[in-house]
Design a protein around this motif. Structure first.
Motif, PDB file in Angstrom:
ATOM      1  N   GLN A 212       0.807  -1.215   0.000  1.00  0.00           N
ATOM      2  CA  GLN A 212       0.000   0.000   0.000  1.00  0.00           C
ATOM      3  C   GLN A 212       0.845   1.272   0.000  1.00  0.00           C
ATOM      4  N   ARG A 213       2.155   1.137  -0.022  1.00  0.00           N
ATOM      5  CA  ARG A 213       3.029   2.300   0.083  1.00  0.00           C
ATOM      6  C   ARG A 213       3.395   2.812  -1.310  1.00  0.00           C
ATOM      7  N   PRO A 214       2.917   3.998  -1.669  1.00  0.00           N
ATOM      8  CA  PRO A 214       3.123   4.503  -3.033  1.00  0.00           C
ATOM      9  C   PRO A 214       4.583   4.572  -3.457  1.00  0.00           C
ATOM     10  N   LEU A 215       5.484   4.944  -2.541  1.00  0.00           N
ATOM     11  CA  LEU A 215       6.888   5.051  -2.913  1.00  0.00           C
ATOM     12  C   LEU A 215       7.446   3.708  -3.370  1.00  0.00           C
TER      13      LEU A 215
ATOM     14  N   VAL B 192      -6.332  -4.764  -1.474  1.00  0.00           N
ATOM     15  CA  VAL B 192      -5.036  -4.163  -1.795  1.00  0.00           C
ATOM     16  C   VAL B 192      -4.390  -4.880  -2.986  1.00  0.00           C
ATOM     17  N   SER B 193      -4.454  -6.200  -2.999  1.00  0.00           N
ATOM     18  CA  SER B 193      -3.861  -6.959  -4.099  1.00  0.00           C
ATOM     19  C   SER B 193      -4.545  -6.642  -5.416  1.00  0.00           C
ATOM     20  N   ARG B 194      -5.858  -6.568  -5.400  1.00  0.00           N
ATOM     21  CA  ARG B 194      -6.598  -6.255  -6.628  1.00  0.00           C
ATOM     22  C   ARG B 194      -6.286  -4.837  -7.117  1.00  0.00           C
ATOM     23  N   MET B 195      -6.236  -3.877  -6.194  1.00  0.00           N
ATOM     24  CA  MET B 195      -5.909  -2.509  -6.582  1.00  0.00           C
ATOM     25  C   MET B 195      -4.505  -2.421  -7.156  1.00  0.00           C
ATOM     26  N   TYR B 196      -3.592  -3.203  -6.614  1.00  0.00           N
ATOM     27  CA  TYR B 196      -2.234  -3.209  -7.164  1.00  0.00           C
ATOM     28  C   TYR B 196      -2.254  -3.686  -8.618  1.00  0.00           C
ATOM     29  N   ALA B 197      -3.022  -4.749  -8.882  1.00  0.00           N
ATOM     30  CA  ALA B 197      -3.116  -5.256 -10.248  1.00  0.00           C
ATOM     31  C   ALA B 197      -3.661  -4.195 -11.190  1.00  0.00           C
ATOM     32  N   LEU B 198      -4.651  -3.446 -10.736  1.00  0.00           N
ATOM     33  CA  LEU B 198      -5.237  -2.390 -11.554  1.00  0.00           C
ATOM     34  C   LEU B 198      -4.247  -1.260 -11.802  1.00  0.00           C
ATOM     35  N   GLU B 199      -3.582  -0.805 -10.751  1.00  0.00           N
ATOM     36  CA  GLU B 199      -2.697   0.344 -10.870  1.00  0.00           C
ATOM     37  C   GLU B 199      -1.414   0.021 -11.628  1.00  0.00           C
ATOM     38  N   ALA B 200      -0.859  -1.166 -11.397  1.00  0.00           N
ATOM     39  CA  ALA B 200       0.411  -1.530 -12.024  1.00  0.00           C
ATOM     40  C   ALA B 200       0.224  -2.213 -13.363  1.00  0.00           C
TER      41      ALA B 200
END
Length: 323
Positions: free
Chosen positions: A165-168, A202-210
């Motif tokens: 969840q850490r943007p950096l 969080v895992s699903r959002m990561y897939a969407l964003e990345a």
């Protein structure tokens, strides 16, 4: 060039605070996954010797005893136990991402090792941003940005727990056009409640964003985690998941609390190039001087565990520094 890679997300209960049994368990799971055709095997956060859920119990005497046992049952990155695991990766020709407690002197760290198909340790990251409970057991690692491993199965990156969840940290992996992301989770003795901070969300959002596949292994937390002294729980902890780049689940998860291995065949090779073309088309044009400034920007300190390189955005003088 497109290729199919079978991945395996482990959903199993650790051998709590019993390192030798835990190593044997890891070796067996690697062998089982490889026998089913997996080329990448991902384990939950701090699978060896188990995430310290006992710290949530208000008993100082019990916590001191278990913290000592946790240190005694953690391993070094170059010790006999790790050599057993890297040997299994080499013998089966699979990549392994392993969460473990790394012991150094009297300190232990929440570490995550990436091991290649030749049994070589590509990297070991020590988790730096610990939550208040984790800091009671583990030392904070040296802040550093994660790196993507470029290998024969594609570009692979990995983070543990709330690091996802850490943007950096996530931005550093996205910048290297990560194709497969390992989001390792420790499970939850109370079962995973839906919400923005849940492992699945969080895992699903990561897939969407990345725009990358996300392989999210998760530990089962049963009554054995408490050694018959603490609160008894069922086996309703979180579930392992595997998501496609668009956020859809690639395969139906195992039942919550069930032990097993979740498999999926991922098509690698086209998503990153498609994303690159979209980004180039949408990127604002920059003057040559601004491009040079962006390339030579000096990193600046944001705090004890954060670093950032300013990003030059927009067309105005000096652009905008994004952290």
């Amino acid at each position: 060039m497109r290729k199919t890679v079978r991945v395996a997300a482990i959903q199993a209960e650790p051998k709590w605070l019993r390192l030798s049994e835990g190593v044997e368990q890891v070796v067996e799971l690697i062998g089982a996954a490889a026998a089913s055709g997996a080329r990448l095997v991902a384990f939950p956060e701090t699978f060896l010797p188990g995430y310290p859920w006992w710290r949530w119990v208000d008993s100082n005497q019990w916590n001191v005893e278990y913290s000592t046992r946790c240190r005694e049952n953690s391993m070094t990155r170059d010790g006999l136990e790790m050599r057993r695991i890297t040997g299994a990766a080499r013998d089966h020709g699979v990549h392994v991402v392993l969460g473990f407690g790394e012991r150094q002197d009297r300190r232990i760290y929440m570490a995550q090792a990436v091991i290649d198909e030749n049994g070589e340790i590509v990297s070991v990251r020590r988790k730096a941003g610990l939550n208040p409970i984790e800091r009671k057991v583990f030392a904070s690692g040296t802040p550093n940005l994660p790196a993507v491993r470029h290998g024969v199965i594609g570009r692979v990156g990995a983070l543990s727990g709330q690091e996802n969840q850490r943007p950096l940290l996530t931005r550093a992996l996205r910048a290297d056009e990560e194709q497969i992301h390992i989001a390792a989770w420790p499970g939850n003795p109370e079962g995973e409640a839906a919400g923005p901070d849940s492992a699945a969300t969080v895992s699903r959002m990561y897939a969407l964003e990345a725009n990358a596949y996300v392989v999210a292994p998760c530990a089962v937390v049963g009554a054995a985690a408490w050694d018959r002294r603490g609160p008894q729980t069922g086996r309703g902890s979180g579930q392992a998941r595997i998501y496609a780049a668009g956020g859809a689940e690639v395969v139906t998860p195992l039942a919550a609390g069930a032990e097993g291995i979740l498999y999926a065949d991922l098509e690698i090779g086209s998503a990153a190039s498609d994303r690159r073309e979209v980004e180039l088309a949408a990127r604002p044009r920059m003057r040559r001087g601004q491009q040079q400034a962006a390339r030579t920007a000096t990193p600046r300190r944001l705090g004890a565990d954060r670093w950032a390189v300013p990003l030059m955005l927009g067309s105005g003088p000096g652009g905008l520094a994004a952290c």
